[in-house]
Design a protein around this motif. Structure first.
Motif, PDB file in Angstrom:
ATOM      1  N   ASP A 144      23.026 -17.943 -31.812  1.00 30.83           N
ATOM      2  CA  ASP A 144      22.061 -16.899 -31.457  1.00 30.83           C
ATOM      3  C   ASP A 144      22.394 -16.210 -30.132  1.00 30.83           C
ATOM      4  O   ASP A 144      21.621 -15.389 -29.644  1.00 30.83           O
ATOM      5  CB  ASP A 144      20.619 -17.439 -31.460  1.00 30.83           C
ATOM      6  CG  ASP A 144      20.457 -18.772 -30.751  1.00 30.83           C
ATOM      7  OD1 ASP A 144      21.437 -19.539 -30.691  1.00 30.83           O
ATOM      8  OD2 ASP A 144      19.353 -19.071 -30.276  1.00 30.83           O
ATOM      9  N   ALA A 145      23.573 -16.512 -29.558  1.00 29.96           N
ATOM     10  CA  ALA A 145      24.053 -15.767 -28.391  1.00 29.96           C
ATOM     11  C   ALA A 145      25.249 -14.891 -28.772  1.00 29.96           C
ATOM     12  O   ALA A 145      25.971 -14.405 -27.890  1.00 29.96           O
ATOM     13  CB  ALA A 145      24.452 -16.731 -27.279  1.00 29.96           C
ATOM     14  N   SER A 146      25.464 -14.676 -30.059  1.00 27.79           N
ATOM     15  CA  SER A 146      26.623 -13.896 -30.513  1.00 27.79           C
ATOM     16  C   SER A 146      26.552 -12.448 -30.019  1.00 27.79           C
ATOM     17  O   SER A 146      27.563 -11.850 -29.655  1.00 27.79           O
ATOM     18  CB  SER A 146      26.725 -13.928 -32.043  1.00 27.79           C
ATOM     19  OG  SER A 146      26.985 -15.253 -32.483  1.00 27.79           O
ATOM     20  N   GLY A 147      25.358 -11.885 -29.994  1.00 31.56           N
ATOM     21  CA  GLY A 147      25.191 -10.529 -29.466  1.00 31.56           C
ATOM     22  C   GLY A 147      25.538 -10.460 -27.993  1.00 31.56           C
ATOM     23  O   GLY A 147      26.187  -9.514 -27.535  1.00 31.56           O
ATOM     24  N   GLU A 148      25.108 -11.479 -27.250  1.00 33.16           N
ATOM     25  CA  GLU A 148      25.421 -11.548 -25.820  1.00 33.16           C
ATOM     26  C   GLU A 148      26.932 -11.600 -25.599  1.00 33.16           C
ATOM     27  O   GLU A 148      27.469 -10.914 -24.731  1.00 33.16           O
ATOM     28  CB  GLU A 148      24.780 -12.812 -25.211  1.00 33.16           C
ATOM     29  CG  GLU A 148      23.294 -12.725 -24.987  1.00 33.16           C
ATOM     30  CD  GLU A 148      22.950 -11.962 -23.714  1.00 33.16           C
ATOM     31  OE1 GLU A 148      23.655 -12.110 -22.707  1.00 33.16           O
ATOM     32  OE2 GLU A 148      21.976 -11.188 -23.752  1.00 33.16           O
ATOM     33  N   PHE A 149      27.615 -12.415 -26.393  1.00 30.80           N
ATOM     34  CA  PHE A 149      29.056 -12.570 -26.247  1.00 30.80           C
ATOM     35  C   PHE A 149      29.774 -11.267 -26.588  1.00 30.80           C
ATOM     36  O   PHE A 149      30.689 -10.840 -25.888  1.00 30.80           O
ATOM     37  CB  PHE A 149      29.562 -13.712 -27.139  1.00 30.80           C
ATOM     38  CG  PHE A 149      30.996 -14.095 -26.879  1.00 30.80           C
ATOM     39  CD1 PHE A 149      31.316 -14.955 -25.837  1.00 30.80           C
ATOM     40  CD2 PHE A 149      32.022 -13.605 -27.671  1.00 30.80           C
ATOM     41  CE1 PHE A 149      32.646 -15.311 -25.584  1.00 30.80           C
ATOM     42  CE2 PHE A 149      33.342 -13.946 -27.440  1.00 30.80           C
ATOM     43  CZ  PHE A 149      33.656 -14.807 -26.393  1.00 30.80           C
ATOM     44  N   ALA A 150      29.355 -10.618 -27.673  1.00 32.27           N
ATOM     45  CA  ALA A 150      29.954  -9.339 -28.056  1.00 32.27           C
ATOM     46  C   ALA A 150      29.719  -8.288 -26.973  1.00 32.27           C
ATOM     47  O   ALA A 150      30.604  -7.494 -26.657  1.00 32.27           O
ATOM     48  CB  ALA A 150      29.387  -8.864 -29.393  1.00 32.27           C
ATOM     49  N   PHE A 151      28.527  -8.310 -26.397  1.00 29.88           N
ATOM     50  CA  PHE A 151      28.152  -7.339 -25.363  1.00 29.88           C
ATOM     51  C   PHE A 151      28.976  -7.525 -24.090  1.00 29.88           C
ATOM     52  O   PHE A 151      29.466  -6.555 -23.504  1.00 29.88           O
ATOM     53  CB  PHE A 151      26.662  -7.482 -25.047  1.00 29.88           C
ATOM     54  CG  PHE A 151      26.116  -6.456 -24.103  1.00 29.88           C
ATOM     55  CD1 PHE A 151      25.665  -5.227 -24.558  1.00 29.88           C
ATOM     56  CD2 PHE A 151      26.039  -6.717 -22.737  1.00 29.88           C
ATOM     57  CE1 PHE A 151      25.162  -4.271 -23.681  1.00 29.88           C
ATOM     58  CE2 PHE A 151      25.539  -5.778 -21.851  1.00 29.88           C
ATOM     59  CZ  PHE A 151      25.098  -4.545 -22.324  1.00 29.88           C
ATOM     60  N   HIS A 152      29.138  -8.776 -23.666  1.00 32.99           N
ATOM     61  CA  HIS A 152      29.789  -9.043 -22.383  1.00 32.99           C
ATOM     62  C   HIS A 152      31.303  -9.237 -22.484  1.00 32.99           C
ATOM     63  O   HIS A 152      32.030  -8.935 -21.533  1.00 32.99           O
ATOM     64  CB  HIS A 152      29.159 -10.267 -21.718  1.00 32.99           C
ATOM     65  CG  HIS A 152      27.754 -10.048 -21.246  1.00 32.99           C
ATOM     66  ND1 HIS A 152      27.453  -9.273 -20.152  1.00 32.99           N
ATOM     67  CD2 HIS A 152      26.568 -10.482 -21.735  1.00 32.99           C
ATOM     68  CE1 HIS A 152      26.145  -9.243 -19.972  1.00 32.99           C
ATOM     69  NE2 HIS A 152      25.571  -9.968 -20.925  1.00 32.99           N
ATOM     70  N   VAL A 153      31.772  -9.784 -23.612  1.00 31.05           N
ATOM     71  CA  VAL A 153      33.201 -10.085 -23.763  1.00 31.05           C
ATOM     72  C   VAL A 153      33.882  -9.079 -24.694  1.00 31.05           C
ATOM     73  O   VAL A 153      34.952  -8.560 -24.399  1.00 31.05           O
ATOM     74  CB  VAL A 153      33.418 -11.532 -24.274  1.00 31.05           C
ATOM     75  CG1 VAL A 153      34.906 -11.823 -24.461  1.00 31.05           C
ATOM     76  CG2 VAL A 153      32.798 -12.536 -23.299  1.00 31.05           C
ATOM     77  N   GLY A 154      33.248  -8.808 -25.832  1.00 26.36           N
ATOM     78  CA  GLY A 154      33.767  -7.787 -26.729  1.00 26.36           C
ATOM     79  C   GLY A 154      34.990  -8.190 -27.526  1.00 26.36           C
ATOM     80  O   GLY A 154      35.823  -7.350 -27.868  1.00 26.36           O
ATOM     81  N   LEU A 155      35.118  -9.485 -27.820  1.00 23.85           N
ATOM     82  CA  LEU A 155      36.231  -9.985 -28.624  1.00 23.85           C
ATOM     83  C   LEU A 155      35.706 -10.940 -29.694  1.00 23.85           C
ATOM     84  O   LEU A 155      34.727 -11.656 -29.458  1.00 23.85           O
ATOM     85  CB  LEU A 155      37.238 -10.738 -27.750  1.00 23.85           C
ATOM     86  CG  LEU A 155      37.996  -9.932 -26.693  1.00 23.85           C
ATOM     87  CD1 LEU A 155      38.762 -10.875 -25.773  1.00 23.85           C
ATOM     88  CD2 LEU A 155      38.944  -8.936 -27.352  1.00 23.85           C
TER      89      LEU A 155
END
Length: 307
Positions: A244-255
């Motif tokens: 449930d932090a996948s959006g956060e990871f995509a937002f901050h890391v983008g990979l």
């Protein structure tokens, strides 16, 4: 781009984050891990690896193994697989029973625990027994990593099984909905076994290269999966790889990336490289806290992302 310089800068800048978070102490064998470890490895298409920290230290890859089992199952079953497991982010904790009950035993995606258990069930049906199934998963991991010495930690496996009540509950719930074909204990034991595989960041970054290159290992030139299947695995990593932090990871890391509660995270930069990071202290979502920060810094400093 000076990768060595970027990694050295990251090692300094993540120091304030190293004391934050806590290890996965709900698995007793993982509670004993030294929480102050850190490693990061980048492997390029020519086989060159750049590393910092304890990059040869092996750790329990846990849910990173779900990338390998999903890839293996997708290669066997293709689109048929999606009749039994979805491809949407969950928005709930990785071991949620509530969502699984509501959606009548069909897990949201292959990377939450219920989804990975279904994936394990499909492999068990294909390879017929626990030992053969685990051996085939291990053979695949060894092949993509180019390392025949990779093994698993039986103590971690036993520890997970002894305390795996919720995962057994997930499996039994799916069995009640007819979405598990094999014996519940066989499926869950196989699942815990592949979660207990131990690898270093050097080995993990090497193992992910085929996903950065449309399914073909750029070093050996061996094709493991089709272009289309590699696209699907990467898409799933980007949208579902951090629960449930996948959006956060995509937002901050983008990979595209995948985490594990052992403290590891893998990520791929399409057509360029793959990355692995290890730091055992986890954030509230169950992802490596310093590891996530390190990948964000890498993305910022290198200018690399899929966006």
């Amino acid at each position: 781009m000076d990768i060595e310089k970027i990694l050295q800068e990251i090692q300094e800048e993540i120091k304030p984050f190293m004391s934050q978070g806590k290890v996965a102490d709900y698995i007793p064998a993982l509670a004993k891990v030294d929480p102050d470890q850190f490693a990061m490895s980048v492997t390029l298409f020519d086989g060159t690896t750049h590393s910092i920290g304890c990059s040869d230290t092996k750790f329990s890859i846990q849910s990173i193994s779900k990338v390998f089992t999903f890839t293996k199952s997708l290669n066997i079953y293709s689109k048929e697989l999606y009749k039994r497991v979805g491809k949407e982010p969950s928005g709930n904790p990785f071991n949620s029973l509530v969502q699984l009950e509501y959606e009548r035993g069909i897990p949201r995606n292959p990377f939450i625990n219920a989804g990975a258990i279904v994936i394990t069930d499909t492999l068990l049906s294909h390879y017929k027994n626990v030992n053969d199934t685990f051996e085939k998963v291990m053979d695949f991991i060894k092949a993509v990593a180019g390392d025949r010495a990779i093994t698993h930690d039986q103590e971690v496996c036993d520890s997970e099984y002894a305390h795996g009540y919720r995962n057994l509950a997930l499996a039994n719930l799916m069995k009640s909905f007819g979405n598990l074909d094999n014996d519940v204990e066989d499926v869950v034991k196989t699942y815990f076994k592949h979660c207990s595989v131990t690898m270093s960041t050097k080995e993990l970054s090497r193992a992910m290269l085929f996903l950065a290159n449309h399914g073909t290992d750029p070093i050996s030139n061996h094709r493991f999966i089709t272009d289309n299947q590699a696209k699907r695995v990467n898409a799933m990593m980007l949208t579902c790889g951090h629960y449930d932090a996948s959006g956060e990871f995509a937002f901050h890391v983008g990979l595209p990336g995948k985490s594990g509660v052992g403290g590891g995270i893998v990520a791929v930069v399409p057509k360029q490289m793959s990355i692995a990071v290890f730091s055992p202290r986890l954030n509230s979502w169950g992802n490596s806290l310093a590891g996530t920060q390190a990948l964000e810094l890498f993305s910022q400093k290198s200018g690399l992302s899929v966006f």
